[in-house]
Design a protein around this motif. Sequence first.
Motif, PDB file in Angstrom:
ATOM      1  N   GLN A 184       0.816  -1.203   0.000  1.00 15.36           N
ATOM      2  CA  GLN A 184       0.000   0.000   0.000  1.00 15.36           C
ATOM      3  C   GLN A 184       0.851   1.255   0.000  1.00 15.36           C
ATOM      4  OE1 GLN A 184      -2.048  -2.035   3.532  1.00 15.36           O
ATOM      5  NE2 GLN A 184      -3.621  -0.578   2.881  1.00 15.36           N
TER       6      GLN A 184
ATOM      7  N   TRP B 123      -6.304   7.328   0.011  1.00 15.73           N
ATOM      8  CA  TRP B 123      -5.100   7.145  -0.803  1.00 15.73           C
ATOM      9  C   TRP B 123      -4.069   6.347  -0.034  1.00 15.73           C
ATOM     10  CZ3 TRP B 123      -0.042   8.525   0.183  1.00 15.73           C
ATOM     11  CH2 TRP B 123       0.854   8.403  -0.885  1.00 15.73           C
TER      12      TRP B 123
ATOM     13  N   GLN C 197      -4.551   2.603  -0.390  1.00 19.89           N
ATOM     14  CA  GLN C 197      -4.608   2.015  -1.727  1.00 19.89           C
ATOM     15  C   GLN C 197      -3.343   1.221  -2.036  1.00 19.89           C
ATOM     16  OE1 GLN C 197      -5.282   5.125  -4.580  1.00 19.89           O
ATOM     17  NE2 GLN C 197      -7.319   5.596  -3.824  1.00 19.89           N
TER      18      GLN C 197
ATOM     19  N   ASP D 133       0.302   2.148  -7.283  1.00 22.50           N
ATOM     20  CA  ASP D 133      -0.160   2.172  -8.668  1.00 22.50           C
ATOM     21  C   ASP D 133       0.476   1.085  -9.524  1.00 22.50           C
ATOM     22  OD1 ASP D 133      -1.811   4.304  -8.161  1.00 22.50           O
ATOM     23  OD2 ASP D 133      -0.449   5.831  -8.977  1.00 22.50           O
TER      24      ASP D 133
ATOM     25  N   ALA E 250      -1.662  -2.131  -9.425  1.00 22.93           N
ATOM     26  CA  ALA E 250      -3.108  -1.922  -9.395  1.00 22.93           C
ATOM     27  C   ALA E 250      -3.850  -3.245  -9.546  1.00 22.93           C
ATOM     28  CB  ALA E 250      -3.520  -0.974 -10.514  1.00 22.93           C
TER      29      ALA E 250
ATOM     30  N   ARG F 256     -10.480  -8.401  -2.521  1.00 24.84           N
ATOM     31  CA  ARG F 256      -9.887  -7.462  -1.557  1.00 24.84           C
ATOM     32  C   ARG F 256     -10.460  -7.721  -0.175  1.00 24.84           C
ATOM     33  NH1 ARG F 256      -8.925  -1.755  -4.622  1.00 24.84           N
ATOM     34  NH2 ARG F 256      -9.021  -2.497  -6.765  1.00 24.84           N
TER      35      ARG F 256
END
Length: 253
Positions: free
Chosen positions: A55, A144, A147, A150, A153, A160
Motif C-alpha cells: 500500500q 489514498w 490504496q 499504482d 493496481a 480485496r
Amino acid sequence: MIPIGPSRRNTWRVSADAAELMRPALQERRVDVAARPKRVAFDLARTAFIVIDMQNDFCHRDGWLASIGVDVEPARAPIAPLTALLPVLRGAGVPVVWVNWGSRPDRLNLSPALLHVYNGSGTGTGLGDALPATGSPVLQGGSWSAQVVDELAPDPRDIRVDKHRMSGFWDTPLDSILRNLRIETLLFAGVNLDQCVLHTLADANFAGFDTLLVEDCAATTNPRFCHDATILNIHQIFGFTLQSPDLAKAIAP
C-alpha cells in the motif's frame, strides 16, 4: 436443477423438491517447484495468492512510513517480481487476494494497544491521523494511504480484504472467503515480512492451510536479521519458501 452457491467452485444444485450437495469436482493441477528446505508439489486448483500491505503508506515515497523517516526502498523491492508473477497466476486461474490495512474512520476497530504501537508518544502521526504532506488519513479504508501502489493496481477479478491487525485473519472475512473458494494452499507475498506477512501466514497455518512464502515477493523495512529469523521460522514451523521465477516456470513452462 439450479446451481446455488458463493462461487463456481462451491455450489449445490437445487430445485423445489430436491438438493444435490455434491460440489463440482476440481481437476487436480499439480505444480512441482524448487523450494526450501525441500522441493514441494501442490495443487494449483486449490491454491490462492495472498498479497499483504503493498500500500501507499508502506511502499510509496510520499506515504506514511517515508514521512516518519523510514527508508521504504526495501518495501518497494517486491513490486518488480510481483508485476511479473501476477499475470502468470491470473492466467492460470489462481485467485489473487489483496489483504490490506483499512481501518474505520472512527477507529472503533482499533484498540488503544494497537494505536500505541504506531503512536507511542500520542503526539505523532498514527493510524487514522492525517499525513502532513498529503492530508490522507493513515491506513484508513478508502483513502489514498490504504490504496495498493499504482504499479500493482489490482485486477477487477481480484479479491480485496481489509484488515486492522497484524494478522489478516482476525475480525475479517478472509477465512470464509478462502473456504468458499475451496482453497487448501496459500502462497504469500508483501510487507512487512516479519510482521503482517508472518502473522497472517502463521494464522493460516494454524487454521489448517498449507503455507508457502514467495520469498522475492516479500520484504521488510526492518534490519536484515528480522528477515533471516522469519525465513528460519517459516522453514522450521510453517512450511516452505520459493522464488517467483521458479514458481512462474512451474506454472507456465
